[in-house]
Structures are given as C-alpha cells and as structure tokens.
Design an enzyme around this catalytic site. Sequence first.
Site, PDB file in Angstrom:
ATOM      1  N   GLU A 116      -7.661   4.633  15.527  1.00  0.00           N
ATOM      2  CA  GLU A 116      -7.464   3.108  15.817  1.00  0.00           C
ATOM      3  C   GLU A 116      -7.163   2.599  16.817  1.00  0.00           C
ATOM      4  O   GLU A 116      -5.790   3.616  17.245  1.00  0.00           O
ATOM      5  CB  GLU A 116      -6.405   2.569  14.298  1.00  0.00           C
ATOM      6  CG  GLU A 116      -6.356   2.700  12.252  1.00  0.00           C
ATOM      7  CD  GLU A 116      -6.023   2.301  11.387  1.00  0.00           C
ATOM      8  OE1 GLU A 116      -4.770   2.095  12.371  1.00  0.00           O
ATOM      9  OE2 GLU A 116      -6.260   3.005  10.533  1.00  0.00           O
TER      10      GLU A 116
ATOM     11  N   CYS B 296       3.722   9.068  -5.566  1.00  0.00           N
ATOM     12  CA  CYS B 296       4.008   9.755  -4.903  1.00  0.00           C
ATOM     13  C   CYS B 296       3.026  10.806  -4.717  1.00  0.00           C
ATOM     14  O   CYS B 296       2.443  11.257  -5.929  1.00  0.00           O
ATOM     15  CB  CYS B 296       5.194   9.722  -5.949  1.00  0.00           C
ATOM     16  SG  CYS B 296       6.212  11.618  -6.603  1.00  0.00           S
TER      17      CYS B 296
ATOM     18  N   ARG C 279       0.681  -0.773  -0.672  1.00  0.00           N
ATOM     19  CA  ARG C 279       0.014  -0.318   0.022  1.00  0.00           C
ATOM     20  C   ARG C 279       0.792   1.342  -0.166  1.00  0.00           C
ATOM     21  O   ARG C 279       1.978   0.980   0.341  1.00  0.00           O
ATOM     22  CB  ARG C 279      -0.728   0.184   1.162  1.00  0.00           C
ATOM     23  CG  ARG C 279      -0.310   0.074   2.741  1.00  0.00           C
ATOM     24  CD  ARG C 279      -1.414   0.231   3.308  1.00  0.00           C
ATOM     25  NE  ARG C 279      -0.813  -0.241   5.282  1.00  0.00           N
ATOM     26  CZ  ARG C 279      -1.922  -0.148   5.600  1.00  0.00           C
ATOM     27  NH1 ARG C 279      -2.441   0.028   5.917  1.00  0.00           N
ATOM     28  NH2 ARG C 279      -0.689  -0.180   7.548  1.00  0.00           N
TER      29      ARG C 279
ATOM     30  N   GLU D  58      -2.179  -8.511   7.159  1.00  0.00           N
ATOM     31  CA  GLU D  58      -2.436  -8.397   8.529  1.00  0.00           C
ATOM     32  C   GLU D  58      -3.367  -9.738   9.274  1.00  0.00           C
ATOM     33  O   GLU D  58      -3.612  -9.130  10.182  1.00  0.00           O
ATOM     34  CB  GLU D  58      -3.005  -7.467   8.668  1.00  0.00           C
ATOM     35  CG  GLU D  58      -1.872  -6.329   8.260  1.00  0.00           C
ATOM     36  CD  GLU D  58      -2.865  -4.526   7.603  1.00  0.00           C
ATOM     37  OE1 GLU D  58      -4.054  -4.559   9.009  1.00  0.00           O
ATOM     38  OE2 GLU D  58      -1.911  -3.887   8.500  1.00  0.00           O
ATOM     39  N   GLN D  59      -2.918 -10.635   8.469  1.00  0.00           N
ATOM     40  CA  GLN D  59      -3.684 -12.337   9.207  1.00  0.00           C
ATOM     41  C   GLN D  59      -3.258 -12.304  10.755  1.00  0.00           C
ATOM     42  O   GLN D  59      -3.775 -13.030  11.229  1.00  0.00           O
ATOM     43  CB  GLN D  59      -3.113 -13.295   8.555  1.00  0.00           C
ATOM     44  CG  GLN D  59      -1.949 -13.891   8.101  1.00  0.00           C
ATOM     45  CD  GLN D  59      -1.709 -15.148   6.846  1.00  0.00           C
ATOM     46  OE1 GLN D  59      -1.427 -16.208   7.353  1.00  0.00           O
ATOM     47  NE2 GLN D  59      -2.038 -14.442   5.830  1.00  0.00           N
TER      48      GLN D  59
ATOM     49  N   ASN E 264      -4.673   7.489   4.074  1.00  0.00           N
ATOM     50  CA  ASN E 264      -4.572   6.349   5.213  1.00  0.00           C
ATOM     51  C   ASN E 264      -3.491   7.123   5.610  1.00  0.00           C
ATOM     52  O   ASN E 264      -2.567   6.663   5.491  1.00  0.00           O
ATOM     53  CB  ASN E 264      -5.164   5.084   5.221  1.00  0.00           C
ATOM     54  CG  ASN E 264      -5.321   4.589   6.118  1.00  0.00           C
ATOM     55  OD1 ASN E 264      -6.441   4.440   7.508  1.00  0.00           O
ATOM     56  ND2 ASN E 264      -4.076   4.315   7.097  1.00  0.00           N
ATOM     57  N   GLU E 265      -3.036   7.490   6.191  1.00  0.00           N
ATOM     58  CA  GLU E 265      -2.021   7.588   7.592  1.00  0.00           C
ATOM     59  C   GLU E 265      -1.191   7.941   6.426  1.00  0.00           C
ATOM     60  O   GLU E 265       0.166   7.264   5.580  1.00  0.00           O
ATOM     61  CB  GLU E 265      -1.314   6.250   7.865  1.00  0.00           C
ATOM     62  CG  GLU E 265      -2.311   5.754   9.351  1.00  0.00           C
ATOM     63  CD  GLU E 265      -1.673   4.288  10.017  1.00  0.00           C
ATOM     64  OE1 GLU E 265      -1.857   4.321  11.185  1.00  0.00           O
ATOM     65  OE2 GLU E 265      -1.317   3.504   9.722  1.00  0.00           O
TER      66      GLU E 265
HETATM   67  C1  GAL Z   1      -2.338   1.343  10.422  1.00  0.00           C
HETATM   68  C2  GAL Z   1      -3.136   1.406   9.429  1.00  0.00           C
HETATM   69  C3  GAL Z   1      -4.006   0.013   9.580  1.00  0.00           C
HETATM   70  C4  GAL Z   1      -3.589  -0.880   9.559  1.00  0.00           C
HETATM   71  C5  GAL Z   1      -2.737  -0.657  11.141  1.00  0.00           C
HETATM   72  C6  GAL Z   1      -2.713  -2.125  11.476  1.00  0.00           C
HETATM   73  O1  GAL Z   1      -1.368   1.867  10.710  1.00  0.00           O
HETATM   74  O2  GAL Z   1      -3.942   2.650   8.968  1.00  0.00           O
HETATM   75  O3  GAL Z   1      -4.554   0.164   8.338  1.00  0.00           O
HETATM   76  O4  GAL Z   1      -2.086  -1.653   9.401  1.00  0.00           O
HETATM   77  O5  GAL Z   1      -2.108  -0.647  11.224  1.00  0.00           O
HETATM   78  O6  GAL Z   1      -1.479  -2.097  13.028  1.00  0.00           O
END
Ligand code: GAL
Length: 633
Positions: free
Chosen positions: A315, A109, A105, A363-364, A143-144
Amino acid sequence: MTPELGVCYYPEHWAEEIWADDARRMAEAGLTWVRIGEFAWSRMEPEAGRYTFGWLDRAIEVLGGAGLKVILGTPTATPPRWMLAKHPDMLALDAESRPRGFGSRRHYCFSHQGYRAECRAIVTKLAERYGANPHVAAWQLDNEYGCHDTTVSYSPAARAGFRDWLAQRYQSIDALNRAWGNVFWSMEYADFDEIDLPNLTVTEPNPAHAMAFRRFASDEVAAFNRAQAEILRRHTRAPLIHNYMGRVLDFDHFAVAADLDIASWDSYPLGFPLDRIEGSETFKERYLRQGDPDFQAFHHDLYRAVGRGRWWVMEQQPGPVNWAPWNVAPLDGMVRLWSWEAIAHGAEVVSYFRWRQAPFAQEQMHSGLLRPDSAPAPALAEARQVAEELNRIGEIVPARAPVAIVFDYASQWAWETQPQGADFNYFTLVFAAYRALRRAGLSVDFLPPDTRDFAGYGLVLAPGLFALPEGLAEALAGSGAEVLIGPRAGSKTDEFAIPVPLPPALPGLDAVVARVESLPPGDTVGVQGGGAFERWFEHLDGSAEMVLTTADGRAGAMRAGTLTYLAGWPDADLWDRLIATACEAADIPRAALPEGLRLRDAAQHRFAFNYGAAPVVFDGREIPAAGVAWWPR
Ligand code: GAL
C-alpha cells in the site's frame, strides 16, 4: 527483475457495472497488479456456512480479463458480525481487560481457538476455489497483523495459551520460578495454572514474566499466519505475502516471514512523521509534505531482509490520508518519489492504496488514485509517469550494501519492558544509527539476529541488542568487518536477568559495564573531539583500548580488534563521527549530501531522492524539489 505497479481495489464497494471500466483504466495507467478481497468476509460468507463467491468469481474474471494479476486477500482481519454471536469470547481484551469490540476491524484475539478454526475454514474455501485460478497470481494473508495495537490480548484464551506455552518452554514450574527469580517478592508459583497475564498487577510485573508474554504473543501471530499458509500451500503455487507496517514491532516479523514467500509493507510517509516518530518542530515542518527522508527507506531495507530479498510495497500513500492528527497533501512529485525510492531499494511491486476514494464509512477522507466521482486524483498521473519510466529503465539489479545493521524484534520488547530511562526505545536508537548512515550517503542492509556470516560487509552495526544470541558476538568479532556494538549489548540473559560475568562479555574485549545511568532530556555526557551521549551512559571498567573519551576522561567507547563497544546513546553529531571513523577504517566511501538528499545504490544505478522543498545540486546534477534522478554507477 523489472519492477511493476499495482493498486488496492474493493469491488464489493462499487456497482458491478463499473468494474470493467475500472479494470480497463487501471491497465491503461500502466498498473499490472490489483489486490482485492482482504476485508470482504461478510460478502463471502454472509451467514455462518453460507458462501457467496459468485461476485468474487466475476470480479477476478473482469480484472484478470483486463490483463491484471490479482492478489487475493484472506479476509480474516474483518470477521463479520455473526461470528461474534457464534464466538462471543473471540474478542481481544485490552490491558484493562476491556473487550475490543465489533464495529471497525481486527476485532479478534490471535489465541482464540474457535476463531482460528473459522479462519481455517474460510481460507480452505478460498484456496479450493481460487488456488489454481490463472488470474490469482499472489495471496495476501490477513491484513496488517498488529495494526491498531492488536498483537497483545489479555483474554482468557490468551491466558490459557500462555500457560501452555510456558509449560512447554520451562517443563517444570521450579525451572520457571528459578529462571524468573520468583523468590523475589514471594512470587513463586506451584503450578503453571496459577500464572496470570502480566496486566492489572499492583505495580510493575516481573520483567521476565512480561517478556515471556511478549514472546508468546509474537509466537501466536506466527502460528496464526502459519495455519493459513499451510492451507494455501496445498492448493496454490502463487507466492504468499503479508503486508506489514511501519514501526510496528510487536511480533517477530522474521518468524512470520519464515512461512511466506514475499514481505510487503504499507507505506504512508506523511502520516508517519506526524504520528509515529520523534523530531524537532523545524524538522517536522520542513518535511511536512514529503515525509521523513529516512523512514521509508528504513522500512524498505528492513522488509527486504524480512522477505529474504523479496519484498513489495503493498500500500503506497497516494495523497492525504485520514488517520494522522493532521492530513496534509503531498508536494507535487512525492508520490512518484516514494514509488521510485521503493523500487531503488529493490521492491518488486509498488501498489497504491486505493483505486477510488470511498465516499462512505471510516476512510471516506482517505484519497485514492481516483476521486469519489471517478475523476483522476493527482496521484494517478504520477503513477502513470512511474509506469512509463519503468518501461524505459529496464532491469534494476540489487546490490549488497557496504553496511549492515543487525535488527532484533525481541530487543524492542525488552526495552519496552524495562526502558530504565523514559526515552530509551530500541527502534529510535536503531533509526538514529540508520539516519547517520544515510546522511553519509550509504546504502544499508538489515540482517536478522541469527546471521553468522557477515562476508561482504565492511561495517556492521548492532545497537541496543538486549541478549546476544549464542555465537553472534564471536561471528561479529571474527567477521573482519568493522563492528560497532552497544550500548546495552548482552546486558540481559534470555530470561531477563543481568548476566554474571557482567556484560558486555565480548570476545577479546577487556571491558565491563560497572554501572549504567539514564539521562533525562538536556543532561548529556560530552565527548572529547565533539558530540555527546544522551539518554543513556554506561561506566566501563577494564584495560581495553579507549577509542572515545568523555570530556571528563571516562571511556566513551572501547575497542579490541575490529570490534568497538559503545558506552552510550550517541547524539547525531557523535553518530556522524562514529560512522566517519568506521568507514575510514573499512575503506567505505561516503558522500557529502545537501540537506534532504538521499542516495541508494543498485548494481548498475545510483538513485538520488530530493526530500527537500527546493532544488539541490549533487555530483554536478540539479535535482528539483521532490525530484528523483538516477545515473549509471
Ligand atoms: C492501512 C490498511 C488499509 C487502510 C490504510 C489507510 O493501515 O491496511 O486497509 O486502512 O491503512 O491508510
């Protein structure tokens, strides 16, 4: 304001048949917000120009129908594969000029104009379709920003953008040459088009060149964000939010936030200490399953400033993550503690990442509120408990803290550009000051560097500011607050040169930094009365009052009026002394806290958080390990 809870959800990861049950269970657990959509571009636009929003319509309907408020993400952090075929040069290049390729992801640029146009197009589609949807109650843009080191790119698009940015800033190439001191090493340019990015030079580039590039890169993030905000504003009145990160400082968050309504950040307390902060082995072992007792609060306070008072945790870590060197499980109770700590610092919403652990892809191994088989994971009960407690506590009114820290992103870039000592890092310096304030039981506000009104603060700290913005020193000196400023304050001009007259040039303070030295680990400058300087020490000349004296009789701090200039990087003991003296002068009450306990004051409540693995007693109350307590102030 009564804070609320939420969760991050990926309907595109699950069979449509289970959405309704998921939504019902979310609401039943006491969650009221659900964030969706931020990585789903390949499902919104599977081929260039072919949009498939039916599934998203239904997902929003199902979630909204269950009473949940939706935060809809723009999917621009994950351009689909076809995008690369269309714009092969849209990838960022790293400092070695290698493309940062497809397959995870953030593969874009910020300066690529073609990609920016694609982002405007998808955001327009989303805004037109969902801008007035009653269930879409907030928007997350991208995102981030900056995650995975993506603020800076050394691509041809960035180079073109940088040249243009320089031409606008300096107007003439002679002005740039003069400002940067390019006569040094025959670095003079005849035209803006001759200027490359400051990578792949034989030895270090001119710090003025490097700093200009950092400023440019930061401006690019703000411009990228602004383009989305402008489109969304035309179609929605829902608040616009971005989810920032812990200790990611590569762009000016205050500048990005100027186009948004709410700041949020992604809090992963167990990942960070193992991955992102300094600390002794004993310290890391002690807080392995709780997280650093100050790291979360630091960011809560910083993002409250970034959001001009409005901020969320977008998050919240619910259990083991997948991305730290080791991924431990939190102590029972910590998910509740982290949630409450955010709330005590003024969060409007705490949203857990993620609803159900995904059994596939990167991210499993990252936990959620549910296991992959949909059974509850341990965090679900803690989230539910927080929801119940929130119902009982009612309104939490934020209060101004007695102490403020001026925080400046550009100082981070400046000292990365020219640390002068391998361990001089702006964040680490500010964080050390923050820790000392928290050890003294104090609540802290952060302030952006353009603040000129310090009314209401008894103590203001401004460590490590590289260039003092115009008027700041005067405003601090005249504020009536106790001020602790330095080291390195105003030690550079905006163009990264040493100013003459020499720094710190503070109002009324007859003190000059005659020379500076950085100190390798183990080499310290002792201070009479206790504590020492480490990492950094300045030799001060002048007739100002010496309020700290080194063991060998030199100035450790000098003072005029209420302003104290600090000649070095204090160790923890010296910070404690400095804070104690300043609080006494400013009449700010401190607290003697047991190890691992931290406080936060709201207008009507005092909150206490025990980061320790054993119970502690404070103010006549026993607070269990990983426990939270609050009482009226
Ligand atoms: C953040 C991100 C999420 C996920 C999470 C995992 O950096 O925004 O999509 O990847 O971390 O901890």
